[in-house]
Scaffold this active site. Structure first.
Site, short mmCIF file in Angstrom:
data_model
loop_
_atom_site.label_atom_id
_atom_site.label_comp_id
_atom_site.label_asym_id
_atom_site.label_seq_id
_atom_site.Cartn_x
_atom_site.Cartn_y
_atom_site.Cartn_z
CD GLU A 68 -1.84 -2.36 1.70
OE1 GLU A 68 -0.46 -2.51 1.80
OE2 GLU A 68 -2.54 -3.08 1.63
CG PHE A 84 -10.13 -9.58 11.31
CD1 PHE A 84 -8.81 -10.09 11.91
CD2 PHE A 84 -10.19 -9.56 9.87
CE1 PHE A 84 -7.70 -10.45 10.87
CE2 PHE A 84 -9.22 -9.99 8.96
CZ PHE A 84 -8.02 -10.30 9.66
CD GLN A 85 -7.42 -7.09 7.73
OE1 GLN A 85 -8.47 -7.22 7.25
NE2 GLN A 85 -6.28 -7.90 7.53
CE LYS A 98 -17.05 -6.56 3.58
NZ LYS A 98 -16.38 -7.82 4.21
CG MET A 141 22.51 12.17 3.31
SD MET A 141 23.90 13.30 2.58
CE MET A 141 22.93 13.89 1.13
#
Ligand SMILES: Cc1ncc(C[n+]2csc(CCOP(=O)(O)OP(=O)(O)O)c2C)c(N)n1
Ligand SMILES: [Mg+2]
Lengths: 176, 577
Positions: B67, B129-130, B179, B492
């Site tokens: 993502e 969940f999630q 949802k 760097m």
């Protein structure tokens, strides 16, 4: 620059998420809030936040710029104590027995201009609206008599100067 | 149970149609002209993905490999196309994986709309969940965010999201959709957002400040312009050019302002800031008037604020009122879109030249060339330099590629030496300095400007942070050219360890994999270059390739990037070695 007390007034859309956004602005800069209160404002559907901070002129200006930048904020202002009328509200819960046994306590209540909100056989509750020093003095005075609970609200304040929020909203309506 | 009386896709009296929340999301995207989205599916966003399936001929979804890649791709797309980038993810880990990209878009003012799925509204707050509080998490790094729990809210909120992302100072907006709101149906009709009463995208320019600014410009003997990304975001490139040509004022850019003015323009005097050019940094502290255009006085630009341009009057052309007098107190602020401010200035600006002042730049440029640039571009030593690699890319892309850079030494070298002819050609993570940005951003950059050559210049460290996006590049056949400047170091950081930590190279040396084999494993054409005499052919082959192409250039391991303003030092204390 010197730290003094500033009252920040925010006019905003009624939006739960905004609370989070505004507090994040203070959190990021390690600025403690002296008090924070939200309520309806004089305009329907517009919320007002009153935030009290102790900081310097430069920081408060930048904070208010950041607050005003938030999409849901209509306008944000900051003022010194001289520029506002402000009050706090305190509640004191005391054992009822002391009200009848200690004559002195009645004098305290009278001289502080507090009002009795409720009395029951076990306890009574008094209320005082005023400046911080006044509600604080009463707390000190009542402590020896068994203060069961004490609570003080955040500052609420109105400004001496005009805010002009309705004008901003009307202007928006007219340009639409 | 409620009985649905209206069938799907039936038109109602008010021209609305009854569709699901998920379908409404897709239609909103199409209404906003977004026909390309980057994302990754999962449980809480499946209804929307189901609609993506049905709408695949109208809306192209790019499945990234992470993502974070979706967010950076959307950013890259926004930066080269000027449109709003769109990224999608599921709830929980999908949403949190977007956060780095959102933070990057926020600090670099990139217009982006992120859509995340969320658990059903009756489960909110139950640690389902999630379930993560992505609204809470994303609040400090979004311009605006909102959780939709009812299908009926979708059209208005989506319209607001695009409006907010795109207008004023652009930024990322996150819309979290439960949802059940995706499944439920609504009577859909779409109206674009044209204003929000609590939000003023662009302030009205004050005429008095224009007069004050002109007065300061007229008086100045050694005026100097520093411009930033505001010029690009405000489409003010031609106004800037006119302003500089008329006024005769030399100008330099911040890293995000790069490419707004062609490299070879005579008024273009290079980059300011930590690894910027010698002349513009030194002369920041010698000019008598500093005109800052669409830039925000970031600490990487200003160095120590207590010694920054103290001798100069300052004019600030800035859209965001919160940036005015934030880091640097200015004499005149022109608070509006810099396109408008520049147009107003251009109406009245006097034509002038400053030969002696320009000569100061030329003289310092010579010093930088002798001490630094010569060795970077025409090295005498055996090892390849990053500078000569960039110069070769310039040669074969005819100074006209979009250069996407990651973060580190290669980024600074690329920005110093890459040459540009067109605007919106430099895509880099400036404010956040996000390693892993370049590879996915290059995907978006190419899709946002398909006819342009896109070259991603990446370090061996940052490359490995999002290397899996090679999968996306192959699957989508996106013809980006990927150059890894491999120094086998987190270069760097190593440079700082060398200069400021007595060469204690704590965890900066990398034992790297065979990058060519990896690229080939992803079925991408790949080559490695180790010697100078192989460089030219390899780069020419890469640029001429019609397909994605990976080129590893093994460069000198312990080269440093100079000039350098040590952090916290003054711009005039810039070091050449
Ligand atoms: C996500 C992230 N983690 C850490 C850093 C700190 N950092 C800045 S530059 C750098 C080294 C980058 O190494 P490499 O990608 O090999 O590029 P080089 O400097 O060698 O060109 C690091 C670790 C960062 N900017 N971003
Ligand atoms: Mg490296």
């Amino acid at each position: 620059m010197k730290n003094i007390t500033y009252t920040i007034s925010v006019y905003a859309e009624n939006n739960v998420g905004l609370l989070n956004r505004i507090s994040a602005i203070f959190l990021k800069r390690h600025i403690n809030l002296e008090s924070f209160s939200t309520s309806a404002s004089e305009i329907p559907d517009v919320f007002r936040f009153v935030i009290v901070v102790n900081t310097d002129a430069d920081r408060v200006r930048k904070i208010v710029q950041q607050i005003e930048k938030q999409v849901d904020v209509i306008k944000a202002f900051y003022h010194t104590d001289e520029e506002t009328i402000f009050q706090e509200n305190a509640l004191y819960k005391v054992k009822s027995s002391s009200l009848f046994e200690e004559r002195h306590i009645q004098n305290i209540i009278k001289s502080s201009h507090a009002t009795i909100v409720t009395v029951s056989p076990e306890f009574f509750v008094i209320e005082l609206t005023g400046f911080r020093e006044e509600t604080e003095q009463l707390r000190k005075d009542l402590t020896p008599y068994g203060l069961l609970q004490f609570v003080r609200s955040g500052r609420i304040s109105v400004t001496k100067a005009k805010m002009g929020i309705s004008e901003i909203l009307n202007k928006f309506k007219n340009t639409k | 149970m409620k009985i649905k009386t209206k069938k799907k896709s039936m038109t109602n009296h008010d021209n609305s149609i009854r569709i699901s929340g998920a379908e409404a999301v897709i239609r909103c995207l199409l209404e906003e002209g977004a026909d390309l989205v980057y994302g990754y599916p999962g449980g809480a966003i499946m209804p929307i993905y189901d609609e993506l399936y049905k709408y695949q001929d109208k809306l192209h979804h790019v499945l990234t490999r992470h993502e974070q890649g979706a967010a950076h791709s959307a950013q890259g797309f926004a930066r080269t196309s000027g449109k709003v980038g769109v990224a999608m993810a599921t709830s929980g880990p999908g949403a949190t994986n977007l956060v780095t990209g959102i933070a990057d878009a926020q600090i670099d003012s990139t217009p982006m709309v992120c859509i995340t799925g969320q658990v059903a509204s009756h489960l909110l707050g139950s640690d389902a969940f999630q379930e993560t509080d992505i609204i809470g998490i994303s609040t400090p790094v979004t311009k605006w965010n909102y959780q939709i729990t009812k299908a009926i809210e979708i059209p208005e909120i989506m319209a607001k999201a695009f409006y907010i992302a795109r207008t004023g100072r652009p930024g990322p907006v996150l819309i979290d959709i439960t949802k059940d709101a995706q499944f439920d149906s609504l009577d859909f009709s779409y109206k674009k957002c044209t204003g929000i009463r609590s939000y003023t995208p662009t302030a009205k320019l004050c005429n008095k400040s224009i007069e004050e600014a002109l007065e300061l410009i007229n008086q100045a003997k050694k005026p100097f312009v520093v411009w930033g990304q505001g010029v690009i975001l405000g489409n003010a490139e031609s106004e800037l050019k006119t302003f500089l040509e008329k006024s005769g004022i030399p100008a330099a850019w911040t890293i995000l302002g790069l490419s707004a003015l062609p490299t070879n323009h005579p008024m273009n005097r290079g980059m300011v800031g930590m690894h910027g050019n010698y002349a513009p940094n030194i002369l920041t502290n010698e000019c008598d008037l500093l005109i800052a255009i669409g830039m925000r006085f970031d600490d990487r630009v200003t160095g120590d604020l207590n010694t920054y341009a103290k001798q100069a009057k300052i004019i600030h052309l800035e859209l965001d009122p919160a940036e005015v007098n934030k880091n640097v107190v200015v004499d005149v602020a022109l608070i509006s879109d810099c396109k408008i401010s520049l147009q107003e200035l251009n109406k009245k600006i006097k034509t002038k030249v400053y030969p002696n002042w320009i000569k100061c730049f030329d003289d310092l440029d010579k010093i930088e060339y002798e001490k630094v640039i010569k060795y970077d571009l025409h090295p005498k030593k055996e090892g390849l330099t990053m500078g000569e690699s960039i110069e070769m890319i310039n040669k074969y892309s005819k100074n006209d590629a979009i250069i996407v850079t990651d973060v580190g030494q290669h980024q600074m070298v690329a920005c110093r030496y890459a040459k540009f002819s067109q605007t919106k050609s430099n895509v880099t993570s400036g404010g956040l300095g996000t390693m892993g940005f370049a590879l996915p951003a290059a995907i978006g950059a190419k899709m946002g400007a398909p006819r342009r050559e896109v070259v991603a210049v990446i370090g061996d460290g940052g490359y490995q942070m999002t290397i899996q996006e090679l999968g996306t590049i192959f699957q989508q056949q996106i013809a980006v050219k990927i150059v890894v400047l491999n120094n086998d170091f987190l270069g760097m950081v190593r440079q700082w360890q060398q200069l400021f930590f007595d060469k204690r190279y704590a965890s900066t040396e990398m034992v790297n994999p065979d990058f060519v084999t990896i690229a080939k494993g992803f079925r991408i054409k790949a080559k490695r270059v180790e010697k100078r005499d192989e460089l030219e052919t390899a780069i020419s082959e890469m640029i001429n390739s019609k397909e994605p192409y990976f080129l590893e250039i093994c460069v000198e391991k312990e080269d440093n990037v100079f000039p350098m303003i040590p952090s916290g030092a003054s711009v005039s204390d810039i070091r050449l070695e």
